[in-house]
Design an enzyme around this catalytic site. Sequence first.
Site, PDB file in Angstrom:
ATOM      1  N   GLU A  68      -1.592  -7.100   7.190  1.00 44.58           N
ATOM      2  CA  GLU A  68      -0.226  -6.993   7.686  1.00 44.58           C
ATOM      3  C   GLU A  68      -0.006  -8.017   8.795  1.00 44.58           C
ATOM      4  O   GLU A  68      -0.959  -8.472   9.438  1.00 44.58           O
ATOM      5  CB  GLU A  68       0.019  -5.563   8.199  1.00 44.58           C
ATOM      6  N   LYS A 108       9.006   3.000  16.452  1.00 39.44           N
ATOM      7  CA  LYS A 108      10.080   2.038  16.209  1.00 39.44           C
ATOM      8  C   LYS A 108      11.368   2.394  16.946  1.00 39.44           C
ATOM      9  O   LYS A 108      12.013   1.502  17.512  1.00 39.44           O
ATOM     10  CB  LYS A 108      10.307   1.887  14.699  1.00 39.44           C
ATOM     11  N   HIS A 125       0.819  -1.214   0.000  1.00 39.40           N
ATOM     12  CA  HIS A 125       0.000   0.000   0.000  1.00 39.40           C
ATOM     13  C   HIS A 125       0.858   1.271   0.000  1.00 39.40           C
ATOM     14  O   HIS A 125       2.032   1.259   0.383  1.00 39.40           O
ATOM     15  CB  HIS A 125      -0.907   0.014   1.230  1.00 39.40           C
ATOM     16  N   HIS A 185       0.511  -9.300  12.319  1.00 40.79           N
ATOM     17  CA  HIS A 185       0.055  -8.710  13.575  1.00 40.79           C
ATOM     18  C   HIS A 185       1.275  -8.494  14.465  1.00 40.79           C
ATOM     19  O   HIS A 185       1.955  -9.449  14.851  1.00 40.79           O
ATOM     20  CB  HIS A 185      -0.967  -9.605  14.274  1.00 40.79           C
ATOM     21  N   TYR A 186       1.536  -7.224  14.776  1.00 36.93           N
ATOM     22  CA  TYR A 186       2.740  -6.885  15.537  1.00 36.93           C
ATOM     23  C   TYR A 186       2.525  -6.907  17.045  1.00 36.93           C
ATOM     24  O   TYR A 186       3.357  -6.388  17.802  1.00 36.93           O
ATOM     25  CB  TYR A 186       3.283  -5.526  15.090  1.00 36.93           C
ATOM     26  N   SER A 216       4.750  -7.325   5.169  1.00 41.55           N
ATOM     27  CA  SER A 216       4.913  -8.739   5.526  1.00 41.55           C
ATOM     28  C   SER A 216       4.092  -9.667   4.641  1.00 41.55           C
ATOM     29  O   SER A 216       4.535 -10.781   4.340  1.00 41.55           O
ATOM     30  CB  SER A 216       4.542  -8.957   6.994  1.00 41.55           C
TER      31      SER A 216
END
Length: 303
Positions: free
Chosen positions: A120, A131, A14, A122-123, A237
């Site tokens: 995406e 970050k 995206h 899953h973080y 990812s």
Amino acid sequence: MTVTDTFKLFILRHGQSELNSENIFCGWIDAQLTEKGKSQARHSAKLIKQFCDSNNISLPQIGYTSRLIRTQQTMDVILEELGLKHTNYVITTNTNIKEELQDTRFEGSMPVLQTWRLNERHYGAWQGQRKPDILKEYGKEKYMYIRRDYNGKPPKVNLNLEMVQEENDQGSSTGYDFKEPNRHLKYGPEEKANERLPESESLCEVVVRLKPFLNNVVLSTANKISQESCVIVGHGSSVRSLLKVLEGISDEDIKDVDIPNGIPLVIELDRDNYSFVRKFYLDPESAKVNAQMVRDEGFEKNP
């Protein structure tokens, strides 16, 4: 084997989202595109059209996005730029794709199928966090292992604090400024189909949940209706996972693959057996520069 002899997947991450621009782990948080992200999507459409025109092939006949709004907005801009009308439809494991594609709602309209399996990674508890802050907390070695290694996995999300609640939501007073949408409201079709949604993922787990969709939906549909190409808008990812499966990238080497925002990657597959033939970016120089920027995320100072 020439371009006209292959099935082509136009795959892209995206366009830039609001949280990308703030250097924040986005994951399943539903961030909108920035103006830069929309511009990237328009440029992607022009690159796809130029490629199709120069090779005398049709524009993509079907599209796929995740269930997150940044991929849907990217697809909307691309198809508007290409002059293609489209109809969005959420699919689950219970969906009969062949029957759905014969539905009259798609007459004169390109189908765009939306699936959480393209979401995406899953973080987990890293979602919504800057970050550089996570890098400082975990140290470079562990940060890079969790972020880039095939089996690296962040701590689980606490959905009571890090998800928008259906009733009496406490907003940022829970300590989280950015939250993923309420799952009952956002993922109703998946809930009805008894899909099991993650609370944290490694890249390996993204591959596991994405592979059946690739084989049973994307490639199977291409075979049944003799498509020449499709367009897939995913995330860093999920695009890496598609590449790993289609190209056969090793568990070790996948950690070195970085996906830039909003630059189409063409993957060509043999029409007979859908084996990998070749891949290339439609703007290789920009892809190289922006992929390095992705790798360096977290090592810059906080804005």
